[in-house]
Design a protein around this motif. Structure first.
Motif, mmCIF file in Angstrom:
data_model
loop_
_atom_site.group_PDB
_atom_site.id
_atom_site.type_symbol
_atom_site.label_atom_id
_atom_site.label_comp_id
_atom_site.label_asym_id
_atom_site.label_seq_id
_atom_site.Cartn_x
_atom_site.Cartn_y
_atom_site.Cartn_z
ATOM 1 N N ALA A 35 5.213 4.603 1.780
ATOM 2 C CA ALA A 35 5.823 4.247 2.802
ATOM 3 C C ALA A 35 6.780 3.657 3.788
ATOM 4 O O ALA A 35 6.929 4.466 5.001
ATOM 5 C CB ALA A 35 3.921 4.004 3.369
ATOM 6 N N GLU A 36 7.420 2.971 2.413
ATOM 7 C CA GLU A 36 8.421 2.467 3.733
ATOM 8 C C GLU A 36 9.746 3.293 3.023
ATOM 9 O O GLU A 36 10.454 3.788 4.345
ATOM 10 C CB GLU A 36 8.619 1.082 2.819
ATOM 11 N N ARG A 37 10.012 4.232 2.155
ATOM 12 C CA ARG A 37 11.013 5.294 1.970
ATOM 13 C C ARG A 37 11.081 6.605 2.851
ATOM 14 O O ARG A 37 11.247 6.900 3.667
ATOM 15 C CB ARG A 37 11.125 5.723 0.769
ATOM 16 N N TYR A 38 10.144 6.974 3.551
ATOM 17 C CA TYR A 38 9.611 8.442 4.554
ATOM 18 C C TYR A 38 8.368 7.264 5.709
ATOM 19 O O TYR A 38 7.156 8.162 5.473
ATOM 20 C CB TYR A 38 8.374 8.851 3.946
ATOM 21 N N PRO A 39 9.301 7.131 6.598
ATOM 22 C CA PRO A 39 8.833 6.258 7.731
ATOM 23 C C PRO A 39 7.234 7.700 8.592
ATOM 24 O O PRO A 39 6.749 7.182 9.353
ATOM 25 C CB PRO A 39 9.159 5.073 8.117
ATOM 26 N N TRP A 40 8.326 8.937 8.592
ATOM 27 C CA TRP A 40 8.137 9.331 9.222
ATOM 28 C C TRP A 40 6.642 10.269 8.680
ATOM 29 O O TRP A 40 5.803 11.039 9.454
ATOM 30 C CB TRP A 40 9.089 10.852 9.760
ATOM 31 N N VAL A 41 6.393 9.796 7.184
ATOM 32 C CA VAL A 41 5.180 10.883 7.083
ATOM 33 C C VAL A 41 4.091 10.302 7.066
ATOM 34 O O VAL A 41 3.768 8.737 6.958
ATOM 35 C CB VAL A 41 5.423 10.526 5.504
ATOM 36 N N ARG A 42 2.630 10.807 8.175
ATOM 37 C CA ARG A 42 1.359 9.888 8.363
ATOM 38 C C ARG A 42 0.334 10.695 7.891
ATOM 39 O O ARG A 42 -1.016 9.661 7.186
ATOM 40 C CB ARG A 42 1.251 10.550 9.910
ATOM 41 N N GLN A 71 -1.519 -1.095 1.879
ATOM 42 C CA GLN A 71 0.485 -0.561 1.941
ATOM 43 C C GLN A 71 -0.004 0.255 3.021
ATOM 44 O O GLN A 71 1.434 0.178 3.935
ATOM 45 C CB GLN A 71 0.967 -0.820 0.443
ATOM 46 N N ILE A 72 -0.075 1.417 2.997
ATOM 47 C CA ILE A 72 0.041 2.726 3.846
ATOM 48 C C ILE A 72 0.505 2.009 5.241
ATOM 49 O O ILE A 72 1.128 2.380 5.654
ATOM 50 C CB ILE A 72 -0.413 3.966 2.739
ATOM 51 N N ALA A 73 -1.068 1.266 5.482
ATOM 52 C CA ALA A 73 -1.132 1.249 6.144
ATOM 53 C C ALA A 73 -0.286 -0.269 7.677
ATOM 54 O O ALA A 73 -0.310 0.228 8.978
ATOM 55 C CB ALA A 73 -2.985 0.608 6.486
ATOM 56 N N LYS A 74 0.401 -1.117 6.562
ATOM 57 C CA LYS A 74 0.970 -1.459 7.247
ATOM 58 C C LYS A 74 2.625 -1.110 7.713
ATOM 59 O O LYS A 74 2.774 -1.582 8.555
ATOM 60 C CB LYS A 74 1.802 -2.395 5.543
ATOM 61 N N HIS A 75 3.122 -0.482 6.583
ATOM 62 C CA HIS A 75 3.688 0.988 7.687
ATOM 63 C C HIS A 75 3.851 2.133 8.395
ATOM 64 O O HIS A 75 4.463 1.981 9.619
ATOM 65 C CB HIS A 75 4.771 1.118 6.780
ATOM 66 N N ARG A 76 2.337 2.201 8.121
ATOM 67 C CA ARG A 76 1.573 3.550 9.524
ATOM 68 C C ARG A 76 0.628 2.869 9.778
ATOM 69 O O ARG A 76 -0.737 3.662 8.941
ATOM 70 C CB ARG A 76 1.994 4.532 9.087
ATOM 71 N N PRO A 77 0.264 1.920 11.134
ATOM 72 C CA PRO A 77 -1.617 2.096 11.789
ATOM 73 C C PRO A 77 -2.119 3.079 11.784
ATOM 74 O O PRO A 77 -2.838 3.022 11.453
ATOM 75 C CB PRO A 77 -0.532 0.641 11.881
ATOM 76 N N ASP A 78 -1.093 4.318 12.034
ATOM 77 C CA ASP A 78 -1.797 5.591 11.862
ATOM 78 C C ASP A 78 -2.151 6.207 11.638
ATOM 79 O O ASP A 78 -1.938 7.293 11.394
ATOM 80 C CB ASP A 78 -0.816 6.159 13.608
ATOM 81 N N CYS A 79 -1.715 5.574 9.861
ATOM 82 C CA CYS A 79 -2.199 6.651 9.193
ATOM 83 C C CYS A 79 -3.277 7.870 8.933
ATOM 84 O O CYS A 79 -4.843 6.995 9.284
ATOM 85 C CB CYS A 79 -1.331 5.885 8.055
ATOM 86 N N VAL A 80 -3.356 8.696 7.842
ATOM 87 C CA VAL A 80 -4.181 9.688 8.419
ATOM 88 C C VAL A 80 -4.822 9.833 6.469
ATOM 89 O O VAL A 80 -3.572 10.347 6.252
ATOM 90 C CB VAL A 80 -4.692 11.268 9.077
ATOM 91 N N ILE A 81 -5.762 9.658 6.562
ATOM 92 C CA ILE A 81 -5.996 9.262 4.875
ATOM 93 C C ILE A 81 -7.211 10.175 4.399
ATOM 94 O O ILE A 81 -7.933 10.485 5.024
ATOM 95 C CB ILE A 81 -6.908 8.099 4.178
ATOM 96 N N VAL A 82 -6.389 11.671 3.827
ATOM 97 C CA VAL A 82 -7.279 13.027 3.248
ATOM 98 C C VAL A 82 -7.874 12.041 1.651
ATOM 99 O O VAL A 82 -6.731 13.124 0.961
ATOM 100 C CB VAL A 82 -6.204 14.182 3.601
ATOM 101 N N GLN A 83 -9.108 12.029 1.827
ATOM 102 C CA GLN A 83 -9.225 12.294 0.888
ATOM 103 C C GLN A 83 -9.921 13.260 -0.103
ATOM 104 O O GLN A 83 -11.286 13.294 -0.148
ATOM 105 C CB GLN A 83 -10.495 10.553 0.265
ATOM 106 N N SER A 84 -9.323 14.024 -0.875
ATOM 107 C CA SER A 84 -9.402 14.470 -2.069
ATOM 108 C C SER A 84 -10.664 14.908 -2.962
ATOM 109 O O SER A 84 -10.001 14.115 -4.000
ATOM 110 C CB SER A 84 -7.875 15.432 -2.324
ATOM 111 N N GLU A 85 -11.661 15.280 -2.873
ATOM 112 C CA GLU A 85 -12.427 14.571 -3.621
ATOM 113 C C GLU A 85 -13.464 16.633 -4.321
ATOM 114 O O GLU A 85 -13.586 16.943 -3.032
ATOM 115 C CB GLU A 85 -13.888 13.834 -3.237
ATOM 116 N N SER A 86 -13.968 17.063 -5.391
ATOM 117 C CA SER A 86 -14.135 16.894 -6.207
ATOM 118 C C SER A 86 -15.851 17.361 -5.210
ATOM 119 O O SER A 86 -16.760 16.699 -5.515
ATOM 120 C CB SER A 86 -14.485 17.777 -6.840
#
Length: 445
Positions: free
Chosen positions: A157-164, A212-227
Motif C-alpha cells: 500500500a505504501e509503494r503503490y499509493p494510487w491503488v484503492r 495496514q492498507i487503511a493506514k495508507h488508504r483510509p478510503d480503501c475498498v476491500i473486495v473479499q472474494s469468497e466461493s
C-alpha cells in the motif's frame, strides 16, 4: 369534448424530446456503451489467474502466472484488457516470491506491471495472497502468518499509493479446505483442527493486513472474494457432517465480518482449537475501509449428493443469485460477482449471459451489486484437477487462449459491455458515487 392537457404541452414544449429530460428522464441515457470508469458505475472486470499453492508436500510450487505465460506476455495481457473495453482487473502479485523475509521484498516484476496498469488507466483490484505463502513462512498452520502478512500489505500500500481496491486474501474458505481438510495443497493435512487453524490464521492475517492498507488508504475498498458454495443432500435422512459443511461455508466471512455463527459451529470451533480469547478478538468488529462481499460461482461450487453417496455437479440448480442472496441476507454487504467461467469454450458465451441474468435479478430486488468478473483473461492450467497434479492440461476458460487469440466468450463479453457498460451500481447511483472520503461508520443502524 374537453380539450386534452396534451394540447397545451405540445404548444409550449413540443411533441417530445423535451429540453431538460436528457438528465435521467425519458430521453436520458440507457446505460449503453463501453465502460468509462466513472465513479458509481458498475465495474466490469476480468482477472489474471495467479494461484501459487505448493503440492507434493512442498516440493512443487504451482505458479499459474508462469504456467499461463503471464511473466512473458504481461504487457500484451494488459493491453488485451484495455482492448476489451474493460476498466477493472483483478490482479494478483506473486506474494510467495516477492516477500523474501521480514522487511525484505523483491519489487522488480511488480513495479513494471503496476506502472503499466497505471499507464493504461486500468483500475486494479489487487490480490495480495492467492492460495499460497512464501517458503520461509511454511504454510497456513504458522501462527506468525498474520504479523508477516500485515507487514507485506502495508509495504504494498505504501509503494503503490494510487491503488484503492484490494482483496487481501483470496477465497479463505477454499484455501483452508484444500490445504488443511482435503489434503491437496500446502500443508496437505486432513483434520478439522488443521482446517480451523488455517481459517483463523488467514482471517486474522486478512484483518491485520486490511488495517495496514487503511493506514495508507483510509478510503480503501476491500473486495473479499469468497466461493459461493452449497451442497444438496438428496436423502430423506440428512447426514450431520454434510449439513455442518453447509454451515462452515460461511465460517471465513463470519469471523471476518464479526458475525456470530450458530451454536453448532461455535462448538465445532472450540473443539478444534479456537480459544474463547481468539473468538472474542474476531467478534470485536469488522475490518476498516469499505467492505464488499465478493462471491465466486462456478457450476462445480454447487453439488448434489445422491442416496447412494454419488456426488454430481449441480450447476445452476440454485445458481449465483440464490446462493449469494443467502450470503447477502447474512452480512448485508454490497455484492460483487468476483469469479466465474466454464471449461467448455463453446458453452462459455451462454454461461456468461446466464451469470449476467443472475446479476440482473439481484439488482431487481434492490441488492447493490458493484461488479462482475469473467475469470480469467487467459486460459488456465490443471484446474480440472484442482492443481493437485501437474499435468499441463489447458482449461479453455479464458477470454483468450494461450496464444492470446480470442475465444468466443470474448466477443460475447464485448457485446455485453456495449449493451450495459455504463449502467450504475443501483438506479440513480450517481447520487451515491464512490466517495474518496475515509470510511467512518462501523456499526449497523
Amino acid at each position: 369534448m374537453a380539450e386534452s392537457f396534451l394540447t397545451g404541452i405540445k404548444e409550449h414544449f413540443g411533441s417530445g424530446n423535451y429540453e431538460g429530460d436528457e438528465h435521467g428522464g425519458a430521453s436520458g441515457t440507457s446505460g449503453q456503451g463501453l465502460p468509462t470508469g466513472t465513479p458509481g458505475n458498475f465495474m466490469f472486470a476480468t482477472g489474471i489467474e495467479c494461484s501459487y499453492p505448493t503440492i507434493e508436500h512442498g516440493k512443487v510450487r504451482r505458479d499459474l502466472l508462469e504456467e499461463c505465460g503471464h511473466y512473458e506476455h504481461w504487457k500484451k495481457d494488459l493491453q488485451l484488457v484495455q482492448d476489451m473495453g474493460l476498466k477493472v482487473l483483478r490482479y494478483g502479485l506473486p506474494y510467495y516470491s516477492m516477500h523474501k523475509g521480514p522487511g525484505e521484498y523483491d519489487w522488480e516484476f511488480a513495479d513494471k506491471v503496476m506502472a503499466e496498469i497505471q499507464r493504461l488507466e486500468i483500475t486494479p483490484i489487487l490480490d495480495l495472497m492467492h492460495f499460497g505463502v512464501p517458503d520461509w513462512l511454511g504454510n497456513f498452520q504458522n501462527p506468525e502468518l498474520p504479523v508477516h502478512f500485515a507487514e507485506y500489505c502495508g509495504a504494498v500500500a505504501e509503494r503503490y499509493p494510487w491503488v484503492r481496491y484490494y482483496t487481501p486474501i483470496n477465497e479463505i474458505y477454499v484455501t483452508a479446505k484444500l490445504s488443511a481438510k482435503d489434503g491437496i495443497w500446502n500443508e496437505q493435512l486432513q483434520s478439522d483442527k488443521a482446517f480451523v487453524t488455517a481459517i483463523k490464521h488467514m482471517v486474522a492475517a486478512s484483518i491485520m493486513g486490511n488495517q495496514q492498507i487503511a493506514k495508507h488508504r483510509p478510503d480503501c475498498v476491500i473486495v473479499q472474494s469468497e466461493s459461493a458454495e452449497y451442497t444438496h443432500e438428496l436423502r430423506t435422512e440428512r447426514t450431520p457432517h454434510i449439513q455442518l459443511e453447509n454451515k462452515l461455508r460461511f465460517l471465513a466471512l463470519d469471523l471476518l465480518y464479526a458475525h456470530h455463527p450458530d451454536g453448532e459451529v461455535f462448538s465445532y470451533l472450540r473443539k478444534n482449537g479456537l480459544t474463547q480469547e481468539e473468538y472474542d478478538w474476531f467478534m470485536v468488529g469488522e475490518p476498516p475501509g469499505y467492505q464488499i462481499m465478493g462471491n465466486d460461482y462456478y457450476g462445480r461450487n454447487e453439488r448434489m449428493i445422491l442416496p447412494d453417496g454419488e456426488v454430481l455437479v449441480a450447476s445452476d440448480v440454485m445458481g449465483w443469485f440464490n446462493i449469494t442472496h443467502d450470503y447477502y441476507l447474512r452480512y448485508r454487504k454490497p455484492v460483487m460477482h468476483t469469479e466465474t467461467n466454464i471449461f467448455n469454450p463453446d458453452e462459455a458465451p451462454a454461461w456468461l449471459w446466464k451469470q449476467w441474468v443472475n446479476i440482473l435479478q439481484m439488482r431487481k430486488i434492490g441488492v447493490p451489486v458493484l461488479g462482475f468478473t469473467w475469470y480469467s483473461l487467459i486460459d488456465q492450467v490443471d484446474w480440472n484437477r484442482g492443481l493437485e497434479v501437474k499435468e499441463g492440461t489447458v482449461n479453455a476458460c479464458g477470454l483468450f487462449d494461450m496464444d492470446r487469440n480470442p475465444r468466443p466468450v470474448a466477443a460475447a463479453y464485448r457485446k455485453l459491455l456495449q449493451e450495459y457498460g455504463q449502467i450504475t451500481i443501483i438506479p440513480h447511483g450517481e447520487l451515491f458515487e464512490q466517495t474518496s472520503r475515509p470510511a467512518t461508520l462501523k456499526v449497523e443502524i
